[in-house]
Design an enzyme around this catalytic site. Structure first.
Site, PDB file in Angstrom:
ATOM      1  N   ARG A  15      40.877  43.677  46.182  1.00 55.55           N
ATOM      2  CA  ARG A  15      40.807  43.107  44.833  1.00 55.55           C
ATOM      3  C   ARG A  15      40.333  44.182  43.862  1.00 55.55           C
ATOM      4  O   ARG A  15      39.300  44.819  44.084  1.00 55.55           O
ATOM      5  CB  ARG A  15      39.843  41.918  44.798  1.00 55.55           C
ATOM      6  CG  ARG A  15      39.650  41.366  43.398  1.00 55.55           C
ATOM      7  CD  ARG A  15      38.709  40.155  43.344  1.00 55.55           C
ATOM      8  NE  ARG A  15      38.427  39.846  41.947  1.00 55.55           N
ATOM      9  CZ  ARG A  15      37.230  39.605  41.430  1.00 55.55           C
ATOM     10  NH1 ARG A  15      36.161  39.612  42.212  1.00 55.55           N
ATOM     11  NH2 ARG A  15      37.077  39.363  40.150  1.00 55.55           N
ATOM     12  N   GLN A  71      33.854  49.794  36.364  1.00 60.51           N
ATOM     13  CA  GLN A  71      32.796  50.184  37.296  1.00 60.51           C
ATOM     14  C   GLN A  71      33.172  51.365  38.182  1.00 60.51           C
ATOM     15  O   GLN A  71      32.289  52.044  38.706  1.00 60.51           O
ATOM     16  CB  GLN A  71      32.382  48.982  38.145  1.00 60.51           C
ATOM     17  CG  GLN A  71      31.751  47.875  37.304  1.00 60.51           C
ATOM     18  CD  GLN A  71      31.337  46.680  38.135  1.00 60.51           C
ATOM     19  OE1 GLN A  71      32.107  45.751  38.317  1.00 60.51           O
ATOM     20  NE2 GLN A  71      30.127  46.685  38.652  1.00 60.51           N
ATOM     21  N   TYR A 119      26.339  35.177  45.471  1.00 65.31           N
ATOM     22  CA  TYR A 119      25.358  36.190  45.846  1.00 65.31           C
ATOM     23  C   TYR A 119      24.031  35.621  46.330  1.00 65.31           C
ATOM     24  O   TYR A 119      23.392  36.208  47.189  1.00 65.31           O
ATOM     25  CB  TYR A 119      25.071  37.126  44.655  1.00 65.31           C
ATOM     26  CG  TYR A 119      26.205  38.069  44.359  1.00 65.31           C
ATOM     27  CD1 TYR A 119      26.322  39.277  45.044  1.00 65.31           C
ATOM     28  CD2 TYR A 119      27.172  37.750  43.410  1.00 65.31           C
ATOM     29  CE1 TYR A 119      27.374  40.147  44.784  1.00 65.31           C
ATOM     30  CE2 TYR A 119      28.226  38.614  43.140  1.00 65.31           C
ATOM     31  CZ  TYR A 119      28.320  39.814  43.834  1.00 65.31           C
ATOM     32  OH  TYR A 119      29.358  40.662  43.584  1.00 65.31           O
ATOM     33  N   GLU A 127      33.898  37.649  45.708  1.00 65.42           N
ATOM     34  CA  GLU A 127      32.796  38.620  45.744  1.00 65.42           C
ATOM     35  C   GLU A 127      31.639  38.032  46.537  1.00 65.42           C
ATOM     36  O   GLU A 127      31.336  36.845  46.414  1.00 65.42           O
ATOM     37  CB  GLU A 127      32.238  38.943  44.336  1.00 65.42           C
ATOM     38  CG  GLU A 127      33.140  39.772  43.463  1.00 65.42           C
ATOM     39  CD  GLU A 127      32.502  40.090  42.101  1.00 65.42           C
ATOM     40  OE1 GLU A 127      31.252  40.127  42.004  1.00 65.42           O
ATOM     41  OE2 GLU A 127      33.260  40.300  41.141  1.00 65.42           O
ATOM     42  N   TRP A 132      31.748  42.520  47.944  1.00 62.08           N
ATOM     43  CA  TRP A 132      31.442  43.359  46.796  1.00 62.08           C
ATOM     44  C   TRP A 132      30.467  44.421  47.306  1.00 62.08           C
ATOM     45  O   TRP A 132      29.366  44.080  47.677  1.00 62.08           O
ATOM     46  CB  TRP A 132      30.812  42.545  45.651  1.00 62.08           C
ATOM     47  CG  TRP A 132      30.571  43.448  44.481  1.00 62.08           C
ATOM     48  CD1 TRP A 132      29.434  44.141  44.157  1.00 62.08           C
ATOM     49  CD2 TRP A 132      31.548  43.807  43.495  1.00 62.08           C
ATOM     50  NE1 TRP A 132      29.624  44.905  43.047  1.00 62.08           N
ATOM     51  CE2 TRP A 132      30.921  44.725  42.615  1.00 62.08           C
ATOM     52  CE3 TRP A 132      32.886  43.472  43.261  1.00 62.08           C
ATOM     53  CZ2 TRP A 132      31.580  45.292  41.528  1.00 62.08           C
ATOM     54  CZ3 TRP A 132      33.531  44.029  42.183  1.00 62.08           C
ATOM     55  CH2 TRP A 132      32.886  44.932  41.328  1.00 62.08           C
ATOM     56  N   GLU A 151      26.859  49.697  38.009  1.00 64.63           N
ATOM     57  CA  GLU A 151      26.483  48.286  38.119  1.00 64.63           C
ATOM     58  C   GLU A 151      25.976  47.749  36.771  1.00 64.63           C
ATOM     59  O   GLU A 151      24.839  47.322  36.619  1.00 64.63           O
ATOM     60  CB  GLU A 151      25.440  48.136  39.249  1.00 64.63           C
ATOM     61  CG  GLU A 151      25.243  46.743  39.782  1.00 64.63           C
ATOM     62  CD  GLU A 151      26.529  45.995  40.130  1.00 64.63           C
ATOM     63  OE1 GLU A 151      26.685  44.886  39.623  1.00 64.63           O
ATOM     64  OE2 GLU A 151      27.360  46.515  40.892  1.00 64.63           O
ATOM     65  N   TRP A 152      26.851  47.813  35.761  1.00 65.07           N
ATOM     66  CA  TRP A 152      26.569  47.280  34.419  1.00 65.07           C
ATOM     67  C   TRP A 152      25.234  47.789  33.879  1.00 65.07           C
ATOM     68  O   TRP A 152      25.012  48.986  33.861  1.00 65.07           O
ATOM     69  CB  TRP A 152      26.695  45.748  34.416  1.00 65.07           C
ATOM     70  CG  TRP A 152      28.009  45.284  35.014  1.00 65.07           C
ATOM     71  CD1 TRP A 152      28.185  44.523  36.127  1.00 65.07           C
ATOM     72  CD2 TRP A 152      29.346  45.610  34.556  1.00 65.07           C
ATOM     73  NE1 TRP A 152      29.534  44.341  36.389  1.00 65.07           N
ATOM     74  CE2 TRP A 152      30.264  44.993  35.440  1.00 65.07           C
ATOM     75  CE3 TRP A 152      29.858  46.359  33.479  1.00 65.07           C
ATOM     76  CZ2 TRP A 152      31.649  45.098  35.288  1.00 65.07           C
ATOM     77  CZ3 TRP A 152      31.239  46.462  33.328  1.00 65.07           C
ATOM     78  CH2 TRP A 152      32.116  45.835  34.225  1.00 65.07           C
ATOM     79  N   HIS A 206      37.895  41.897  33.669  1.00 62.77           N
ATOM     80  CA  HIS A 206      36.589  41.984  34.314  1.00 62.77           C
ATOM     81  C   HIS A 206      35.598  42.641  33.338  1.00 62.77           C
ATOM     82  O   HIS A 206      35.169  43.774  33.538  1.00 62.77           O
ATOM     83  CB  HIS A 206      36.700  42.773  35.627  1.00 62.77           C
ATOM     84  CG  HIS A 206      35.566  42.552  36.587  1.00 62.77           C
ATOM     85  ND1 HIS A 206      35.747  42.129  37.877  1.00 62.77           N
ATOM     86  CD2 HIS A 206      34.222  42.716  36.434  1.00 62.77           C
ATOM     87  CE1 HIS A 206      34.559  42.035  38.486  1.00 62.77           C
ATOM     88  NE2 HIS A 206      33.634  42.391  37.626  1.00 62.77           N
ATOM     89  N   ASN A 243      37.161  37.240  35.388  1.00 63.78           N
ATOM     90  CA  ASN A 243      36.058  37.301  36.343  1.00 63.78           C
ATOM     91  C   ASN A 243      34.793  36.699  35.736  1.00 63.78           C
ATOM     92  O   ASN A 243      34.375  37.100  34.649  1.00 63.78           O
ATOM     93  CB  ASN A 243      35.768  38.756  36.722  1.00 63.78           C
ATOM     94  CG  ASN A 243      34.669  38.845  37.761  1.00 63.78           C
ATOM     95  OD1 ASN A 243      34.848  38.450  38.908  1.00 63.78           O
ATOM     96  ND2 ASN A 243      33.483  39.312  37.353  1.00 63.78           N
ATOM     97  N   GLU A 244      34.207  35.750  36.452  1.00 61.61           N
ATOM     98  CA  GLU A 244      32.902  35.181  36.098  1.00 61.61           C
ATOM     99  C   GLU A 244      32.747  34.861  34.610  1.00 61.61           C
ATOM    100  O   GLU A 244      31.825  35.339  33.945  1.00 61.61           O
ATOM    101  CB  GLU A 244      31.770  36.137  36.518  1.00 61.61           C
ATOM    102  CG  GLU A 244      31.735  36.402  37.996  1.00 61.61           C
ATOM    103  CD  GLU A 244      30.595  37.305  38.437  1.00 61.61           C
ATOM    104  OE1 GLU A 244      30.366  37.394  39.653  1.00 61.61           O
ATOM    105  OE2 GLU A 244      29.928  37.936  37.575  1.00 61.61           O
ATOM    106  N   ASN A 277      32.522  33.672  43.460  1.00 61.06           N
ATOM    107  CA  ASN A 277      31.639  34.831  43.657  1.00 61.06           C
ATOM    108  C   ASN A 277      30.253  34.297  43.974  1.00 61.06           C
ATOM    109  O   ASN A 277      29.627  33.648  43.127  1.00 61.06           O
ATOM    110  CB  ASN A 277      31.569  35.696  42.390  1.00 61.06           C
ATOM    111  CG  ASN A 277      32.888  36.378  42.069  1.00 61.06           C
ATOM    112  OD1 ASN A 277      33.874  36.226  42.776  1.00 61.06           O
ATOM    113  ND2 ASN A 277      32.919  37.134  40.981  1.00 61.06           N
TER     114      ASN A 277
END
Length: 469
Positions: free
Chosen positions: A75, A17, A309, A373, A417, A424-425, A120, A164-165, A307
């Site tokens: 991180r 990213q 959100y 995050e 984050w 952003e993907w 990630h 990650n996730e 994480n």
């Protein structure tokens, strides 16, 4: 509202990213290089991470941002294919090692603790070609990569995140095909990948435990993405059950095997088995762990990394027709409360984080928790004076304070984050989560602080909010 002494304040990023330098200095291609270069409108405006924030050459600029905030922790993730271009230790790219050594050494020289993520989302393309995360062989490949990283950087890195996730990643990459490799395997691919992700994490934890822990004295976990979930109708038993299932399929799917007993939640196993049978499968679409694997997986995390959100409402939605799919297996419909403020897929629900932390405390034996995050996006273009967004952060910190003081949650670190606006993907550069604005039109990629960055710096300096509860 002073936080406990020694509380950690951080920010997070991820290699693909921010780094750019996609083929610089011997780096091998990752699946995101391949995927974005294929085009096909799967990413906003066919944007790529070829340059991104340019952090591969502009690390000094990132360090200035970190120092300006006064972070205690940073991180970041390692690009597997920057270190091992074909994913194996057959060829090791020294330039990649040099890059990450400089980041780690500069952080430590400035009193900032590195939290390093091994994986990630950016699998070396060479390993995807051999089946990627749906192939059992990945477990061994990941373990070798992890050992390489522990031995190369572990003398200085004491906080590791393996993956990650994995829950979101398995679903987006191998079930829905939204992430690379971009081929949907609805109802089967996600569970297969998740199974291997759990085994790969556990194997690498054991490698650390047996080969490195005594000398390096670090800690290893994985970062789980979880929303908080409320029943749409709190008086409906079927909605209450639906909310429990939603948490079981998101958080507990990974947390229960790793933190509790080496196996998936019962409701997850029974739902998928029931649906699979209904659909004519000879056995469940969710693979089973052997007894030996369960023993290997159980207890393989040294802290709980979360994480968070957003929060959602769920209601029971019977899968009458036996359709294939993740939400169909859970038998739920997800939606927001109409009163919640929407920032794209994120609904601003600061109280959700407190409820989730309490759930983790109660379910997983009061573990040490790191929030790895949490953040809020802005559209593009974004105003540098993001006072509204800062308000969401401030409300979140109030909820964290209550979680620590009133619920006695063992929260040690908070990472926002993200440090910089970045790729952003699938949203490309259209969503800006950064504490620092990045101008992607300017070749120099200048970093300019948002109001949020200046306010966050004050929070860090005061170790908390100035007002009282």
């Amino acid at each position: 509202m002073a936080f406990p002494a020694g509380f950690g304040w951080g920010a997070s990023t991820a290699a693909y990213q921010v780094e750019g330098g996609w083929d610089a200095d011997g780096k091998g291609p990752s699946v995101w290089d391949t995927f974005t270069h294929q085009g096909g409108e799967r990413v906003f405006k066919n944007q790529t991470g070829d340059v991104a924030c340019g952090s591969y050459t502009l690390w000094e600029e990132d360090l200035k941002c970190i120092k300006q905030l006064g972070l205690t922790h940073y991180r970041f993730s390692l690009s597997w294919s920057r270190l091992l271009p074909d994913g194996t230790t057959g060829f090791i790219n020294q330039k990649g090692i040099d890059y990450y050594n400089k980041i780690i050494d500069d952080l430590l020289a400035n009193g900032v603790m590195p939290i390093v993520t091994l994986y990630h989302f950016d699998l070396p393309q060479a390993l995807e070609n051999k089946g990627g995360w749906v192939s059992e062989a990945i477990v061994e490949s990941f373990d070798k990569y992890a050992r390489f990283c522990f031995s190369t950087f572990g003398d200085r890195v004491k906080q590791w995140i393996t993956i990650n996730e994995p829950n979101i990643f398995a679903l987006l990459a191998y079930d829905l095909g939204i992430f690379p490799p971009g081929i949907p395997h609805i109802g089967t691919g996600g569970y297969q990948a998740a199974h291997n992700l759990i085994k790969a994490h556990a194997r690498s934890w054991h490698s650390y435990n047996s080969l490195f822990r005594r000398e390096q004295k670090g800690m290893v976990s994985l970062a789980i993405f979880a929303p908080w979930v409320e029943p749409a109708d709190p008086n409906s038993v079927s909605d209450q059950e639906a909310a429990k299932r939603a948490i079981a399929f998101s958080l507990d799917f990974f947390a229960k095997p790793i933190f509790t007993d080496g196996d998936y939640p019962e409701v997850v196993k029974s739902q998928i088995a029931f649906m699979s049978k209904k659909q004519g499968y000879p056995s469940s679409r969710l693979p089973e762990f052997t007894e030996e694997e369960k023993r290997m997986i159980k207890g393989t995390a040294d802290f709980f990394a979360l994480n968070y959100y957003t929060t959602c409402l769920v209601k029971y939605q019977e899968n009458k027709k036996g359709e294939l799919g993740f939400l169909q297996d859970v038998e739920i419909e997800i939606f927001p409360d109409p009163s919640w403020i929407s920032l794209g897929w994120i609904y601003v629900v600061p109280w959700g984080i407190r409820k989730l932390l309490k759930y983790i405390k109660d379910t997983y034996n009061n573990p040490v928790i790191y929030i790895t995050e949490n953040g809020f996006s802005q559209g593009d273009p974004a105003s540098l004076d993001d006072t509204q967004r800062w308000e969401y952060f401030r409300q979140t910190f109030q909820e964290l304070f209550k979680a620590i003081q009133l619920d006695k949650v063992n929260l040690k670190i908070y990472c926002a984050w993200t440090l910089l606006d970045n790729f952003e993907w699938n949203y490309g550069y259209s969503k800006r989560f950064g504490l620092f604005h990045v101008d992607f039109e300017d070749p120099a990629r200048p970093r300019v602080p948002y109001t949020s960055a200046k306010e966050y710096a004050k929070i860090i300096q005061n170790n908390g909010l100035e007002e009282h509860l």
